[in-house]
Design a protein around this motif. Structure first.
Motif, mmCIF file in Angstrom:
data_model
loop_
_atom_site.group_PDB
_atom_site.id
_atom_site.type_symbol
_atom_site.label_atom_id
_atom_site.label_comp_id
_atom_site.label_asym_id
_atom_site.label_seq_id
_atom_site.Cartn_x
_atom_site.Cartn_y
_atom_site.Cartn_z
ATOM 1 N N LYS A 123 -10.515 2.001 3.643
ATOM 2 C CA LYS A 123 -9.224 1.862 4.312
ATOM 3 C C LYS A 123 -8.610 0.499 4.005
ATOM 4 O O LYS A 123 -9.315 -0.503 3.872
ATOM 5 C CB LYS A 123 -9.392 2.022 5.828
ATOM 6 C CG LYS A 123 -9.801 3.426 6.246
ATOM 7 C CD LYS A 123 -9.811 3.556 7.750
ATOM 8 C CE LYS A 123 -10.155 4.979 8.171
ATOM 9 N NZ LYS A 123 -10.152 5.135 9.648
ATOM 10 N N ALA A 124 -7.281 0.494 3.915
ATOM 11 C CA ALA A 124 -6.573 -0.764 3.764
ATOM 12 C C ALA A 124 -6.809 -1.597 5.021
ATOM 13 O O ALA A 124 -6.902 -1.078 6.124
ATOM 14 C CB ALA A 124 -5.079 -0.506 3.580
ATOM 15 N N HIS A 140 -3.064 -2.040 -2.274
ATOM 16 C CA HIS A 140 -2.657 -1.209 -1.140
ATOM 17 C C HIS A 140 -1.385 -1.738 -0.463
ATOM 18 O O HIS A 140 -0.826 -1.082 0.397
ATOM 19 C CB HIS A 140 -3.797 -1.058 -0.130
ATOM 20 C CG HIS A 140 -4.159 -2.315 0.608
ATOM 21 N ND1 HIS A 140 -5.323 -3.011 0.368
ATOM 22 C CD2 HIS A 140 -3.513 -2.992 1.598
ATOM 23 C CE1 HIS A 140 -5.375 -4.056 1.178
ATOM 24 N NE2 HIS A 140 -4.285 -4.069 1.930
ATOM 25 N N VAL A 154 3.018 2.740 -2.022
ATOM 26 C CA VAL A 154 3.203 3.265 -0.670
ATOM 27 C C VAL A 154 4.687 3.438 -0.385
ATOM 28 O O VAL A 154 5.471 2.511 -0.587
ATOM 29 C CB VAL A 154 2.588 2.305 0.378
ATOM 30 C CG1 VAL A 154 2.794 2.856 1.785
ATOM 31 C CG2 VAL A 154 1.113 2.078 0.099
#
Length: 322
Positions: free
Chosen positions: A193-194, A248, A256
């Motif tokens: 996970k970021a 990320h 994103v």
């Protein structure tokens, strides 16, 4: 018939986008007289968190508290929701558009023989059939989709609807389901996970930097502003490519895609690939010393000037307001 809403949760908290989906369902139910709004949550989550569903507009929450559903295995989630959908005699499923939501919704469209409309931004129009407005081409255009199926799945775009906060106390019903083992055939071996206090996909405010920041050693100014605003930090693709910031944090068409209420771009020229990832933001503020930077054409507000002078002053101004 009722409206079922699929709740996503992470780290023990219901996601804001799912609460928006509940508010959308409530408004739709009132407009179309389509029955009560029932939310469904899968896996372990506290009743205190589920109570937020009532505030957002749900009249009831069904909790399938099965530990095997905690990991978010797509096939298992789709099967569980399909069973609940039939159990409550729903006619429409509403969920937030997300990476998990997209995968689950696609499978549910087959399981329920339902029409799927994604990126929904407005309530259905039933004056002539059943039509839904949605965002297309990364927010550059809109489409009106005619839905002819008796069962419907609507994936609501983040920040497309106002979050209802005056709902009533909600009843929580915990149930068990028989989910065939083949639905758990996928094994998730690890999850990366970021990191960060606020993650980009969930952020309501995003502060992003580009090559105009001149180097990673200057990112402290951006982070200071983000901290005061309660914002997530992002960056342009060139910045992540040269290693100034982690990948990320890359915001754009190939990174994103964000839809915050406020997006602040500092030292970013505004290449079309970056704009494609941020043009769903409600308000865009651009800070750049180049008055001809393309980003200014997409901005709601623009500041022409040196970011190294503007950022500290802006941070102090935010502190003063707080």
């Amino acid at each position: 018939m009722s409206v079922l809403v699929y709740i996503e949760h992470a780290e023990g908290s219901v996601k804001k986008t799912s609460l928006e989906a509940i508010s959308y369902a409530k408004a739709m139910s009132e407009k179309l007289s389509s029955g009560e709004v029932i939310a469904v949550a899968l896996g372990a989550i506290s009743s205190e968190e589920l109570a937020k569903s009532g505030t957002a507009g749900a009249s009831k929450v069904i909790l399938v508290n099965d530990s095997k559903l905690n990991q978010g295995i797509i096939q298992a989630h789709a099967e569980a929701i399909a069973q609940v959908y039939k159990k409550v005699n729903a006619s429409t499923l509403v969920l937030a558009k997300s990476s998990l939501g997209d995968a689950v919704a696609a499978r549910l469209a087959i399981k329920l023989d339902a029409a799927l409309v994604s990126n929904v931004i407005e309530l259905p129009d039933t004056t002539s059939g059943y039509k839904v407005k949605r965002s297309i081409y990364t927010g550059k255009a809109f489409a009106i989709t005619q839905v002819n199926s008796a069962h419907k799945i609507l994936a609501v775009k983040k920040n497309a609807v106002a979050l209802k906060t005056d709902g009533k106390e909600v009843a929580i019903e915990e149930i068990s389901l028989q989910i065939a083992p083949e639905n758990f055939a996928t094994t998730i071996t690890s999850t990366d996970k970021a990191t960060g206090e606020i993650l980009l996909p969930e952020a309501d405010i995003v502060v992003s930097g580009g090559r105009g920041m001149k180097g990673p050693e200057n990112w402290g100014m951006l982070e200071a502003l983000a901290k005061e605003l309660g914002a997530a930090t992002g960056c342009s693709k060139p910045v992540s490519d040269i290693g100034w910031r982690p990948h990320h944090e890359h915001v754009g068409q190939t990174g994103v895609k964000v839809s915050p209420t406020l997006y602040i771009a500092v030292g970013i020229s505004g290449a079309i690939q970056h704009l494609a990832g941020v043009n769903s933001s409600k308000c865009i503020v651009v800070i750049n010393k180049d008055p001809d930077a393309p980003f200014f054409k997409a901005a709601d507000y623009g500041i022409v000037g040196d970011a190294f002078e503007i950022l500290p002053k802006l941070t102090e101004a935010v502190k003063a307001q707080k």
